[in-house]
Design a protein around this motif. Structure first.
Motif, PDB file in Angstrom:
ATOM      1  N   GLU A 214     -27.423  60.067  39.426  1.00 12.74           N
ATOM      2  CA  GLU A 214     -28.199  61.278  39.643  1.00 12.74           C
ATOM      3  C   GLU A 214     -29.184  61.574  38.504  1.00 12.74           C
ATOM      4  O   GLU A 214     -30.089  62.380  38.679  1.00 12.74           O
ATOM      5  CB  GLU A 214     -27.265  62.467  39.827  1.00 12.74           C
ATOM      6  N   ARG A 215     -29.020  60.949  37.345  1.00 10.06           N
ATOM      7  CA  ARG A 215     -29.876  61.254  36.198  1.00 10.06           C
ATOM      8  C   ARG A 215     -30.681  60.047  35.732  1.00 10.06           C
ATOM      9  O   ARG A 215     -31.355  60.121  34.708  1.00 10.06           O
ATOM     10  CB  ARG A 215     -29.033  61.784  35.040  1.00 10.06           C
ATOM     11  N   LEU A 216     -30.582  58.960  36.455  1.00 11.68           N
ATOM     12  CA  LEU A 216     -31.242  57.747  35.993  1.00 11.68           C
ATOM     13  C   LEU A 216     -32.769  57.882  35.993  1.00 11.68           C
ATOM     14  O   LEU A 216     -33.452  57.290  35.149  1.00 11.68           O
ATOM     15  CB  LEU A 216     -30.823  56.559  36.863  1.00 11.68           C
ATOM     16  N   ASP A 217     -33.320  58.664  36.927  1.00 11.85           N
ATOM     17  CA  ASP A 217     -34.778  58.791  37.000  1.00 11.85           C
ATOM     18  C   ASP A 217     -35.310  59.947  36.159  1.00 11.85           C
ATOM     19  O   ASP A 217     -36.491  60.298  36.255  1.00 11.85           O
ATOM     20  CB  ASP A 217     -35.221  58.957  38.457  1.00 11.85           C
ATOM     21  N   ASP A 218     -34.455  60.580  35.342  1.00 12.55           N
ATOM     22  CA  ASP A 218     -34.900  61.657  34.457  1.00 12.55           C
ATOM     23  C   ASP A 218     -35.278  61.083  33.094  1.00 12.55           C
ATOM     24  O   ASP A 218     -34.649  60.137  32.599  1.00 12.55           O
ATOM     25  CB  ASP A 218     -33.792  62.698  34.261  1.00 12.55           C
ATOM     26  N   GLN A 219     -36.287  61.668  32.467  1.00 14.43           N
ATOM     27  CA  GLN A 219     -36.704  61.288  31.116  1.00 14.43           C
ATOM     28  C   GLN A 219     -36.872  59.764  31.028  1.00 14.43           C
ATOM     29  O   GLN A 219     -37.401  59.143  31.932  1.00 14.43           O
ATOM     30  CB  GLN A 219     -35.671  61.795  30.094  1.00 14.43           C
ATOM     31  N   GLY A 220     -36.413  59.209  29.919  1.00 10.61           N
ATOM     32  CA  GLY A 220     -36.434  57.755  29.766  1.00 10.61           C
ATOM     33  C   GLY A 220     -35.059  57.139  29.926  1.00 10.61           C
ATOM     34  O   GLY A 220     -34.752  56.094  29.311  1.00 10.61           O
TER      35      GLY A 220
END
Length: 399
Positions: A214-220
């Motif tokens: 769920e957080r892989l596409d956030d920030q870098g």
């Protein structure tokens, strides 16, 4: 005798009454079983658990594994220490998803394999119970909230990834050379890379969020995860398991750990609080009752209404034995003062029957059956018993 000698009485619930009372509970149990089965079937398809590279759940890591596969990195999932140690090498990266779940003996074996492998080891959120054994010279400080943070270090992977969701455990190390401290919180890193004695290195990741689906596409996050796990052609993803036989010795009490380590401290305190609450509830419910206190009824109830209500309950339950016993005991209590028998002996056939016979002109009737006999066989016999007891009282009063 006023009772029956059989195993059941006429007030025992019938099978229909038992079914009527228990069908609601059975219905709830059936619903729970069906709901559990449906949930298990639904979740058995793609979900395997937290940080599992086979899991498509929000907290799984299937997305990272797929991206690594596109880059030519093979991912092998292992659940035992022997498999993890055997699979490590200079061309592999070992990810340990739960370092704190390992026993002290397992940590020692894993550390020896890490030092001689020449590859990279990524420890995901190692706490105070594991960081010292798996990364000598490092220690864990108080955790920090996970949020987007800048790398603030010279580690190439972190500089290329840029801002990432880091936080969790913060680390310190006494090795100034051969280490990189990144994503600082109050001066302490939440990502620490330490060079090993050989050609490999160890990366301490304070929080696992950069690996979640769920957080892989956030920030870098994706860039950082791929660079940490994709520096070698092979990735060994170690998920510690309770079925691992290497932990059996300490689980039996030969070492520090066992299954108790897997229970969070909050649950232990919660269980203790529940036990204390249960004891207090037992003491409260078992308190000594004081003397009876008479209270005025909110409404006046006629004695005839109470008698009729009790009689209806007896009739609904087919409790002819209890009804007959109540009629006989009441008659015995009323006859005793008229015959000069004490109330203590009013229900004794040896004391009451001779006194009744002495006051009657007709001594041939079966007084024992009338006053102390068996329960009536049907309602008609119960009515006859009531009439006979009433007639006996009138005769004694007028004799």
């Amino acid at each position: 005798m006023t009772g029956t000698t059989s195993g059941t009485t006429s007030v025992s619930p019938t099978s229909h009454q038992v079914w009527t009372r228990s069908r609601g509970i059975l219905l709830v149990l059936v619903i729970l079983v069906v709901a559990g089965f449906v949930i298990a079937v639904i979740r058995s398809g793609g979900g395997h658990g937290r940080l599992d590279p086979r899991s498509t759940d929000p907290s799984g890591s299937r997305a990272v594994a797929e991206l690594l596969k596109d880059r030519g990195v093979t991912t092998r999932v292992v659940t035992t220490l022997d498999e993890a140690v055997t699979a490590t090498g200079p061309d592999s990266t070992l990810l340990v998803a739960g370092p704190d779940l390992l026993t002290s003996r397992q940590q020692a074996v894993l550390r020896a394999a890490m030092a001689s492998s020449g590859g990279r080891t990524v420890l995901v959120a190692p706490g105070r119970s594991s960081v010292g054994a798996l990364a000598p010279g490092a220690s864990a400080d108080t955790p920090a909230p996970v949020s987007a943070r800048e790398p603030q270090c010279a580690f190439p992977a972190a500089r290329r990834a840029g801002s990432a969701d880091l936080g969790g455990w913060r680390y310190t190390t006494d090795s100034a050379l051969g280490s990189n401290s990144c994503y600082l919180v109050d001066g302490l890193p939440t990502l620490l890379r330490i060079d090993d004695a050989g050609t490999g290195d160890t990366v301490l990741l304070g929080a696992p969020d950069v690996l979640y689906n769920e957080r892989l596409d956030d920030q870098g996050n994706a860039s950082l995860a791929l660079q940490l796990l994709g520096s070698r052609p092979h990735l060994v993803w170690y998920l510690p398991s309770l079925s691992d036989g290497s932990a059996d010795g300490e689980a039996r009490g030969e070492g520090e750990a066992g299954i108790g380590r897997l229970i969070p401290s909050g649950w232990l305190w919660g269980t203790l609080q529940l036990a204390v609450a249960a004891v207090l509830a037992a003491v409260w419910r078992a308190r000594r009752l004081g003397p009876l206190v008479s209270e005025r009824l909110p409404v006046a109830v006629r004695a005839s209404e109470s008698s009729e209500g009790r009689a209806r309950l007896y009739r609904r339950a087919n409790a002819r034995d209890h009804a007959a016993s109540a009629l006989r005991q009441a008659a015995q209590s009323r006859l005793a003062p008229l015959l000069g028998v004490t109330l203590a002996d009013a229900h004794s056939p040896e004391a009451l029957l001779p006194a009744v016979s002495a006051h009657l002109r007709d001594g041939d009737r079966d007084l024992r059956t009338l006053l102390f006999g068996p329960p009536p066989a049907d309602d008609a016999a119960l009515i006859r018993l009531a009439d006979q007891l009433d007639a006996l009282e009138r005769e004694v009063r007028t004799s």
